[in-house]
Design a protein around this motif. Structure first.
Motif, PDB file in Angstrom:
ATOM      1  N   SER A  67       0.867  -1.179   0.000  1.00 20.69           N
ATOM      2  CA  SER A  67       0.000   0.000   0.000  1.00 20.69           C
ATOM      3  C   SER A  67       0.906   1.232   0.000  1.00 20.69           C
ATOM      4  CB  SER A  67      -0.866   0.004   1.261  1.00 20.69           C
ATOM      5  OG  SER A  67      -0.039   0.222   2.388  1.00 20.69           O
ATOM      6  N   PRO A  68       0.367   2.425  -0.338  1.00 16.98           N
ATOM      7  CA  PRO A  68       1.210   3.627  -0.293  1.00 16.98           C
ATOM      8  C   PRO A  68       1.848   3.836   1.088  1.00 16.98           C
ATOM      9  CG  PRO A  68      -0.851   4.111  -1.410  1.00 16.98           C
ATOM     10  CD  PRO A  68      -0.961   2.703  -0.892  1.00 16.98           C
ATOM     11  N   GLU A  69       1.095   3.562   2.155  1.00 17.81           N
ATOM     12  CA  GLU A  69       1.657   3.741   3.516  1.00 17.81           C
ATOM     13  C   GLU A  69       2.825   2.783   3.721  1.00 17.81           C
ATOM     14  OE1 GLU A  69      -1.693   3.276   3.039  1.00 17.81           O
ATOM     15  OE2 GLU A  69      -2.127   5.425   3.244  1.00 17.81           O
ATOM     16  N   GLN A  70       2.619   1.551   3.288  1.00 15.31           N
ATOM     17  CA  GLN A  70       3.719   0.561   3.451  1.00 15.31           C
ATOM     18  C   GLN A  70       4.919   0.944   2.582  1.00 15.31           C
ATOM     19  OE1 GLN A  70       1.277  -2.782   2.355  1.00 15.31           O
ATOM     20  NE2 GLN A  70       1.305  -3.629   4.436  1.00 15.31           N
ATOM     21  N   GLY A  71       4.636   1.513   1.403  1.00 21.43           N
ATOM     22  CA  GLY A  71       5.712   1.936   0.508  1.00 21.43           C
ATOM     23  C   GLY A  71       6.526   3.069   1.134  1.00 21.43           C
ATOM     24  N   SER A  72       5.849   3.956   1.856  1.00 26.15           N
ATOM     25  CA  SER A  72       6.547   5.068   2.520  1.00 26.15           C
ATOM     26  C   SER A  72       7.401   4.558   3.675  1.00 26.15           C
ATOM     27  CB  SER A  72       5.539   6.080   3.069  1.00 26.15           C
ATOM     28  OG  SER A  72       4.828   6.641   2.004  1.00 26.15           O
ATOM     29  N   GLU A  73       6.824   3.631   4.418  1.00 28.56           N
ATOM     30  CA  GLU A  73       7.560   3.046   5.555  1.00 28.56           C
ATOM     31  C   GLU A  73       8.796   2.297   5.032  1.00 28.56           C
ATOM     32  OE1 GLU A  73       6.729  -0.171   9.099  1.00 28.56           O
ATOM     33  OE2 GLU A  73       5.193   0.142   7.595  1.00 28.56           O
ATOM     34  N   PHE A  74       8.606   1.635   3.906  1.00 33.14           N
ATOM     35  CA  PHE A  74       9.690   0.857   3.288  1.00 33.14           C
ATOM     36  C   PHE A  74      10.804   1.799   2.820  1.00 33.14           C
ATOM     37  CE2 PHE A  74      10.747  -2.357  -0.310  1.00 33.14           C
ATOM     38  CZ  PHE A  74      11.582  -3.062   0.521  1.00 33.14           C
ATOM     39  N   LEU A  75      10.402   2.948   2.252  1.00 30.43           N
ATOM     40  CA  LEU A  75      11.402   3.935   1.814  1.00 30.43           C
ATOM     41  C   LEU A  75      12.236   4.401   3.004  1.00 30.43           C
ATOM     42  CD1 LEU A  75      12.706   5.851  -0.248  1.00 30.43           C
ATOM     43  CD2 LEU A  75      10.837   7.472   0.191  1.00 30.43           C
ATOM     44  N   GLY A  76      11.567   4.747   4.110  1.00 27.99           N
ATOM     45  CA  GLY A  76      12.299   5.194   5.304  1.00 27.99           C
ATOM     46  C   GLY A  76      13.290   4.132   5.752  1.00 27.99           C
ATOM     47  N   ALA A  77      12.827   2.886   5.780  1.00 26.91           N
ATOM     48  CA  ALA A  77      13.685   1.783   6.232  1.00 26.91           C
ATOM     49  C   ALA A  77      14.881   1.611   5.296  1.00 26.91           C
ATOM     50  CB  ALA A  77      12.875   0.492   6.304  1.00 26.91           C
ATOM     51  N   ARG A  78      14.658   1.769   3.988  1.00 23.43           N
ATOM     52  CA  ARG A  78      15.769   1.593   3.024  1.00 23.43           C
ATOM     53  C   ARG A  78      16.751   2.771   3.092  1.00 23.43           C
ATOM     54  NH1 ARG A  78      16.243  -3.169  -0.102  1.00 23.43           N
ATOM     55  NH2 ARG A  78      17.009  -1.982  -1.876  1.00 23.43           N
ATOM     56  N   LEU A  79      16.275   3.955   3.476  1.00 22.09           N
ATOM     57  CA  LEU A  79      17.201   5.094   3.614  1.00 22.09           C
ATOM     58  C   LEU A  79      18.095   4.920   4.842  1.00 22.09           C
ATOM     59  CD1 LEU A  79      14.975   8.191   2.702  1.00 22.09           C
ATOM     60  CD2 LEU A  79      16.520   6.903   1.213  1.00 22.09           C
ATOM     61  N   VAL A  80      17.511   4.375   5.905  1.00 27.53           N
ATOM     62  CA  VAL A  80      18.289   4.210   7.151  1.00 27.53           C
ATOM     63  C   VAL A  80      19.063   2.887   7.149  1.00 27.53           C
ATOM     64  CG1 VAL A  80      18.085   3.933   9.671  1.00 27.53           C
ATOM     65  CG2 VAL A  80      16.740   5.682   8.511  1.00 27.53           C
ATOM     66  N   GLY A  81      18.456   1.839   6.572  1.00 26.18           N
ATOM     67  CA  GLY A  81      19.065   0.507   6.641  1.00 26.18           C
ATOM     68  C   GLY A  81      18.504  -0.302   7.795  1.00 26.18           C
ATOM     69  N   ARG A  82      17.601   0.282   8.535  1.00 27.32           N
ATOM     70  CA  ARG A  82      16.870  -0.413   9.603  1.00 27.32           C
ATOM     71  C   ARG A  82      15.431   0.070   9.577  1.00 27.32           C
ATOM     72  NH1 ARG A  82      19.869  -3.078  13.775  1.00 27.32           N
ATOM     73  NH2 ARG A  82      22.096  -2.656  13.704  1.00 27.32           N
ATOM     74  N   TRP A  83      14.524  -0.797  10.001  1.00 27.91           N
ATOM     75  CA  TRP A  83      13.144  -0.383  10.199  1.00 27.91           C
ATOM     76  C   TRP A  83      13.072   0.450  11.480  1.00 27.91           C
ATOM     77  CZ3 TRP A  83       9.507  -1.626   6.490  1.00 27.91           C
ATOM     78  CH2 TRP A  83       9.880  -2.606   5.569  1.00 27.91           C
ATOM     79  N   LYS A  84      11.917   1.097  11.668  1.00 27.77           N
ATOM     80  CA  LYS A  84      11.807   1.948  12.868  1.00 27.77           C
ATOM     81  C   LYS A  84      12.028   1.148  14.142  1.00 27.77           C
ATOM     82  CE  LYS A  84       9.398   5.891  11.118  1.00 27.77           C
ATOM     83  NZ  LYS A  84       8.196   6.709  10.989  1.00 27.77           N
ATOM     84  N   SER A  85      11.675  -0.125  14.133  1.00 31.36           N
ATOM     85  CA  SER A  85      11.839  -0.970  15.322  1.00 31.36           C
ATOM     86  C   SER A  85      13.307  -1.274  15.606  1.00 31.36           C
ATOM     87  CB  SER A  85      11.128  -2.303  15.098  1.00 31.36           C
ATOM     88  OG  SER A  85      11.856  -3.064  14.126  1.00 31.36           O
ATOM     89  N   GLY A  86      14.181  -0.994  14.635  1.00 26.95           N
ATOM     90  CA  GLY A  86      15.601  -1.344  14.782  1.00 26.95           C
ATOM     91  C   GLY A  86      15.978  -2.574  13.973  1.00 26.95           C
ATOM     92  N   ALA A  87      14.992  -3.296  13.446  1.00 28.50           N
ATOM     93  CA  ALA A  87      15.308  -4.505  12.665  1.00 28.50           C
ATOM     94  C   ALA A  87      16.099  -4.116  11.416  1.00 28.50           C
ATOM     95  CB  ALA A  87      14.012  -5.216  12.269  1.00 28.50           C
ATOM     96  N   PRO A  88      17.269  -4.731  11.182  1.00 26.03           N
ATOM     97  CA  PRO A  88      18.054  -4.377   9.982  1.00 26.03           C
ATOM     98  C   PRO A  88      17.336  -4.848   8.722  1.00 26.03           C
ATOM     99  CG  PRO A  88      19.293  -5.863  11.454  1.00 26.03           C
ATOM    100  CD  PRO A  88      17.908  -5.774  11.995  1.00 26.03           C
TER     101      PRO A  88
END
Ligand code: HEM
Length: 465
Positions: A262-283
């Protein structure tokens, strides 16, 4: 092997880290009565938290929490306060200590280094343009305890009287973010996960955690260096504002488009790919498609990865080459090169804290920062040239890093990369299914408002030098 320096004299923030909910950083200039300042300094030494004291406090707090958990109750709050003291080159010179550490960025100060870091000095706070002499960092569990400690320190230096030997020039308080954001920086990502262990000091290591020799973090005996450096460490301090509503707006408007997202998941995925970790800390390297909060929260697993270059040196399927954590610690990335480059000298110990309020509804609605917030970044290392400065200039700002990757180049660290030429702010590999396409970053969401390089001496050096 024996640890190469006497840890009882090493300041606690360096190797153990000081426990904190809040932290007040006070920058000061030393007045003209240097002799009195030096005498008063000996009275300050007992207030400085040493490594064993910091470690002991950590153990007490952990035990207290464990007992409370076993008894099914909330842990009592133990009062905590810890003090760190460090001097810039300008401060050492004022004290008459003029022999060189041999580290050119430290010797010249961070302002002189600003062009190399690609800082825009017009954003810098005045305090960092005026050659600050020293800094006290008081960490604690509540502002009252911090203030009490600060009052004691100020009393010793006569602050507020005509005899004051220091002049406080700037004060900033950072705070751990509230509730479920505890431990997360302002963009929302869990921070403070990956610090190296120090060989022969950290008795246990988490799986995947690199162990670095003490000499990467601390000054050890070295006949080419002044004797007062032994047991000390450089502290790189950066006042980094974060444009959080703007960052979130960018993620919202540029979701990664993949079947099933979904667009929301796509945005969350973008953030995770920019940092290299998800917000939870999962790499993302271990959880490439969706967040895995249990993994993010598990220190036995959340640092246990190497970039999967094995057979395929060119792959950024799981983690973009330019992801913040890959740019700042490429792990095994450079081992795959024809001439492998060791990266241990570039390891730093990070001890920052967020500052500023949570994003307000008005800021979120306008996608505009109205109140300053960000990260009071600080890290310890035995060489600014090899540590903070190297990571910022040679890696994060360098679109060609990590080296040896296919054309087009990996690109820019979207979190901390800096460039005076905005057209160079691009990165590749963000969409795992369309890795050749570059993403352009319209702005830098982390704005440096300056900082300084300090030296954090051992308590022996403070007493005897
Ligand atoms: C890791 C955020 C500034 C160096 C991380 C992580 C986050 C983060 C969320 C992942 C958590 C972890 O591995 O501990 C930020 C933000 C910054 C910032 C929001 C600015 C506001 C910096 C700076 C440097 C830096 C200035 C150094 C020049 C590192 C390093 C890691 C890291 C070395 C660990 C990477 C690893 O070992 O995998 N940062 N950071 N960061 N950051 Fe930053």
């Amino acid at each position: 092997m024996a640890f190469p320096v006497d840890v009882t004299t090493v300041q606690g923030d360096i190797l153990s880290g000081l426990l904190k909910k809040l932290e007040t950083t006070v920058f000061f200039q030393i007045g003209d009565d240097v002799q009195s300042f030096r005498k008063q300094l000996t009275q300050i030494i007992p207030l400085i938290t040493t490594t064993p004291q910091a470690a002991e406090r950590r153990a007490q707090v952990a035990k207290n929490k464990q007992e409370a958990a076993q008894q099914g109750r909330k842990a009592d709050l133990l009062p905590i306060v810890g003090v760190t003291l460090a001097f810039s080159k300008f401060g050492l010179t004022k004290l008459g200590i003029t022999d060189s550490t041999g580290d050119s960025p430290f010797e010249q100060g961070q302002l002189a280094d600003a062009p190399s870091l690609a800082d825009d000095v017009s954003n810098w706070l005045d305090v960092f343009k005026n050659g600050v002499h020293g800094v006290f960092i008081i960490a604690g569990d509540c502002q009252d305890n911090i203030d009490q400690q600060l009052t004691q320190i100020e009393g010793i230096f006569g602050v507020g009287t005509a005899q004051a030997t220091i002049n406080e020039v700037f004060r900033v308080t950072g705070n751990v973010r509230p509730d479920d954001q505890k431990g997360h920086e302002h963009f929302g990502f869990l921070d403070g996960i990956s610090n190296p262990a120090v060989t022969d000091f950290d008795k246990t290591r988490f799986p995947g955690q690199e162990s670095v020799p003490a000499s990467v973090i601390l000054f050890v005996e070295d006949e080419t260096k002044p004797s007062w450096t032994v047991g000390g460490s450089f502290l790189a301090f950066r006042y980094l504002s974060q444009l959080v509503p703007e960052f979130n707006d960018f993620l919202k408007k540029n979701p990664i488009v993949l079947p099933g997202l979904s667009p929301e998941q796509g945005s969350e995925f973008l953030g995770a790919r920019l940092v290299g970790r998800w917000k939870s800390g999962a790499p993302v390297d271990l959880a490439p498609l969706q967040d895995d909060p249990a993994l993010g929260a598990d220190p036995q697993r959340n640092n246990n990865f190497r970039y999967d270059i094995g057979d395929d040196f060119t792959s950024q399927d799981r983690c973009p080459f330019a992801a913040h954590v890959r740019k700042t610690n490429p792990r095994n990335d450079l081992e795959g090169m024809a001439n492998p480059i060791p990266t241990t000298p570039q390891r730093i110990i990070r001890r920052g804290i967020p500052f500023g309020p949570e994003v307000s509804d008005a800021e979120a609605a306008q996608a505009k920062t109205l109140t300053d917030r960000g990260l009071l970044f600080r890290c310890y290392q035995s060489s600014i040239s090899n540590g903070f400065r190297f990571i910022q200039t040679n890696w994060a700002n360098n679109t060609g890093f990590p080296f040896g990757k296919p054309i087009p180049a990996p690109g820019f660290d979207a979190i901390i990369g800096q460039a005076s030429d905005p057209t160079s702010r691009t990165l590749t590999g963000v969409n795992p299914q369309d890795q050749g396409t570059s993403l352009s970053l319209p702005t830098q969401w982390v704005v440096s408002k300056g900082g300084e390089y300090f030296f954090t001496p051992s308590t022996v050096a403070l007493r005897d030098t």
